[in-house]
Design a protein around this motif. Sequence first.
Motif, PDB file in Angstrom:
ATOM      1  N   VAL A  58       0.793  -1.118   0.117  1.00  0.00           N
ATOM      2  CA  VAL A  58      -0.048   0.083  -0.112  1.00  0.00           C
ATOM      3  C   VAL A  58       0.817   1.400   0.071  1.00  0.00           C
ATOM      4  CG1 VAL A  58      -1.946   1.235   1.072  1.00  0.00           C
ATOM      5  CG2 VAL A  58      -1.667  -1.326   1.383  1.00  0.00           C
ATOM      6  N   ASP A  59       0.867   2.084  -1.043  1.00  0.00           N
ATOM      7  CA  ASP A  59       1.462   3.322  -0.961  1.00  0.00           C
ATOM      8  C   ASP A  59       0.531   4.513  -0.621  1.00  0.00           C
ATOM      9  OD1 ASP A  59       2.873   5.776  -1.725  1.00  0.00           O
ATOM     10  OD2 ASP A  59       4.021   4.703  -3.127  1.00  0.00           O
ATOM     11  N   GLY A  60       0.810   5.106   0.403  1.00  0.00           N
ATOM     12  CA  GLY A  60      -0.074   6.160   1.211  1.00  0.00           C
ATOM     13  C   GLY A  60       0.013   7.546   0.546  1.00  0.00           C
ATOM     14  N   ALA A 267       2.741  10.079   9.801  1.00  0.00           N
ATOM     15  CA  ALA A 267       3.543  10.732   8.623  1.00  0.00           C
ATOM     16  C   ALA A 267       3.835   9.783   7.514  1.00  0.00           C
ATOM     17  CB  ALA A 267       5.046  11.227   9.274  1.00  0.00           C
ATOM     18  N   PHE A 268       3.672  10.437   6.306  1.00  0.00           N
ATOM     19  CA  PHE A 268       4.031   9.600   5.156  1.00  0.00           C
ATOM     20  C   PHE A 268       5.328  10.066   4.758  1.00  0.00           C
ATOM     21  CE2 PHE A 268      -0.576   9.093   4.424  1.00  0.00           C
ATOM     22  CZ  PHE A 268      -0.562   7.707   4.803  1.00  0.00           C
ATOM     23  N   VAL A 269       6.485   9.279   4.781  1.00  0.00           N
ATOM     24  CA  VAL A 269       7.854   9.600   4.563  1.00  0.00           C
ATOM     25  C   VAL A 269       8.228   9.289   3.290  1.00  0.00           C
ATOM     26  CG1 VAL A 269      10.099   9.527   5.360  1.00  0.00           C
ATOM     27  CG2 VAL A 269       8.271   9.138   6.992  1.00  0.00           C
ATOM     28  N   GLY A 270       8.897  10.172   2.372  1.00  0.00           N
ATOM     29  CA  GLY A 270       9.330  10.055   1.075  1.00  0.00           C
ATOM     30  C   GLY A 270       9.197  11.216   0.153  1.00  0.00           C
ATOM     31  N   GLY A 300       3.939   5.618   7.243  1.00  0.00           N
ATOM     32  CA  GLY A 300       3.923   5.049   5.825  1.00  0.00           C
ATOM     33  C   GLY A 300       5.328   5.550   5.129  1.00  0.00           C
ATOM     34  N   ILE A 301       5.839   4.634   4.444  1.00  0.00           N
ATOM     35  CA  ILE A 301       6.960   4.885   3.563  1.00  0.00           C
ATOM     36  C   ILE A 301       6.162   4.941   1.989  1.00  0.00           C
ATOM     37  CG2 ILE A 301       9.020   4.094   2.407  1.00  0.00           C
ATOM     38  CD1 ILE A 301       9.938   2.918   5.206  1.00  0.00           C
ATOM     39  N   THR A 335       2.322  -1.700   4.506  1.00  0.00           N
ATOM     40  CA  THR A 335       1.158  -2.388   4.562  1.00  0.00           C
ATOM     41  C   THR A 335      -0.008  -1.951   5.300  1.00  0.00           C
ATOM     42  OG1 THR A 335       2.193  -4.111   5.932  1.00  0.00           O
ATOM     43  CG2 THR A 335       2.500  -4.560   3.796  1.00  0.00           C
ATOM     44  N   ILE A 336       0.075  -2.405   6.489  1.00  0.00           N
ATOM     45  CA  ILE A 336      -0.930  -2.024   7.600  1.00  0.00           C
ATOM     46  C   ILE A 336      -0.954  -0.631   7.983  1.00  0.00           C
ATOM     47  CG2 ILE A 336       0.352  -2.806   9.619  1.00  0.00           C
ATOM     48  CD1 ILE A 336      -3.399  -3.332   8.784  1.00  0.00           C
ATOM     49  N   ASN A 337       0.407   0.062   8.224  1.00  0.00           N
ATOM     50  CA  ASN A 337       0.127   1.335   8.779  1.00  0.00           C
ATOM     51  C   ASN A 337      -0.478   2.230   7.834  1.00  0.00           C
ATOM     52  OD1 ASN A 337       1.648   0.677  11.038  1.00  0.00           O
ATOM     53  ND2 ASN A 337       3.364   1.616  10.561  1.00  0.00           N
ATOM     54  N   PRO A 338      -0.089   2.304   6.515  1.00  0.00           N
ATOM     55  CA  PRO A 338      -0.810   3.267   5.435  1.00  0.00           C
ATOM     56  C   PRO A 338      -2.202   3.064   5.397  1.00  0.00           C
ATOM     57  CG  PRO A 338       0.664   2.007   4.299  1.00  0.00           C
ATOM     58  CD  PRO A 338       0.921   1.687   5.849  1.00  0.00           C
ATOM     59  N   ALA A 339      -2.818   1.573   5.332  1.00  0.00           N
ATOM     60  CA  ALA A 339      -3.876   1.159   5.490  1.00  0.00           C
ATOM     61  C   ALA A 339      -4.724   2.005   6.668  1.00  0.00           C
ATOM     62  CB  ALA A 339      -4.293  -0.296   5.234  1.00  0.00           C
TER      63      ALA A 339
END
Length: 387
Positions: A58-60, A267-270, A300-301, A335-339
């Motif tokens: 999963v890409d957030g 946080a979504f990092v990247g 999420g990465i 996976t689970i974190n961004p979801a």
Amino acid sequence: MILIKNGYIKTMSKAGDIENGQILIENGKIKAIGKDIKTTTDVEIIDAKGLLVAPGFVDGHCHIGMFEEGIGFEGDDGNEAVEPVTPQLRAIDSINPMCIAFGEALKGGVTTAVTGPGSANVIGGTFVAIKTYGKRIDNMIIKDPVAMKIAFGENPKRVYDDQHKSPSTRMATAAVLRETLFDARNYFEELEASKDDPDKKPDFDMKMEALIPVLKKEIPLKAHAHRADDIFTALRIAKEFDLDITLDHCTEGHMIADELAKENKPAFVGPTLSDKSKYELRNLTFDTPRVLVENGLKIGIITDSPVIPLQYLSLCAGLAVKAGLDEEEAWKAITINPAEIVGIADRVGSLEVGKDADIAIFEGNPLKDVDCKTKYTLIEGKVVYNN
């Protein structure tokens, strides 16, 4: 029905990893998961002996389908850079599922993408969570909308300074956002008051209507912010209006992790696997995920695709592990974190009974092995990639 058997299963749930495990799929959902599942004789078998079975990645935060691969202007539909406030724009009206990036994502085991407008505008419009397989965007949606995109820092400054318009400073970016949120709050209050007095109903305003889910905390602000001061400005404004927020990119997050821990916002990092293309990226480092996690933040990465092609999401997670991030935390971050952060964990992000059968099967460990091969990718129980 499909039975995946003999694989090493990373469930990304409380059940933990299952050696020599099995997953039974029926009608696009996971019907059973464990070590010894009883089935009928007519079940289709995928033998995963010696393979790793994981939730589809999963890409957030990305822009897949919005900035099409290898096209240029004709496929560049992610920024309506003519006015700084465009909350009424919806990602689903720009995404082209026929873009070749979707097929590449499947080859990398990415089954869910949270995609939306770019960062030209102070308010850019709504993001959507979609499956990475399909012909028609309406049939690919998991949740719409999932967030309202806002942007701080260099991008809106540069876009509107080039047009000799405001905002061309960080002050003006914050002021434009505040003014719009004030207007939206007043609009919403008038709308609520008109339930008892129809004469008080304001004239329809599409921009203000689009912001009502934000004010009601049905969706968060999705704040593009690289530099530490921009991150703090995003948090300051969210507090002022009592709004939910995610910190997207968070490039200098490692420098202020102690302060971010007090805020406890995800946080979504990247994208970290990229060059320092502008001044606000000068502190770009793969240390950021580790430091944020060590300070208790859920992360999420992300690839920010097309900045990093979506199929390299697991590579980004692996490079974070190389920089010291715990491997299990890296798995969670794609996976689970961004979801969970996006609000779609009831369907994707882990392998559990009742969830969508979105599954990636690997020969090797995609976070460790450069030569790891994706053998199968399934979305809703359908094999959409078979190597």
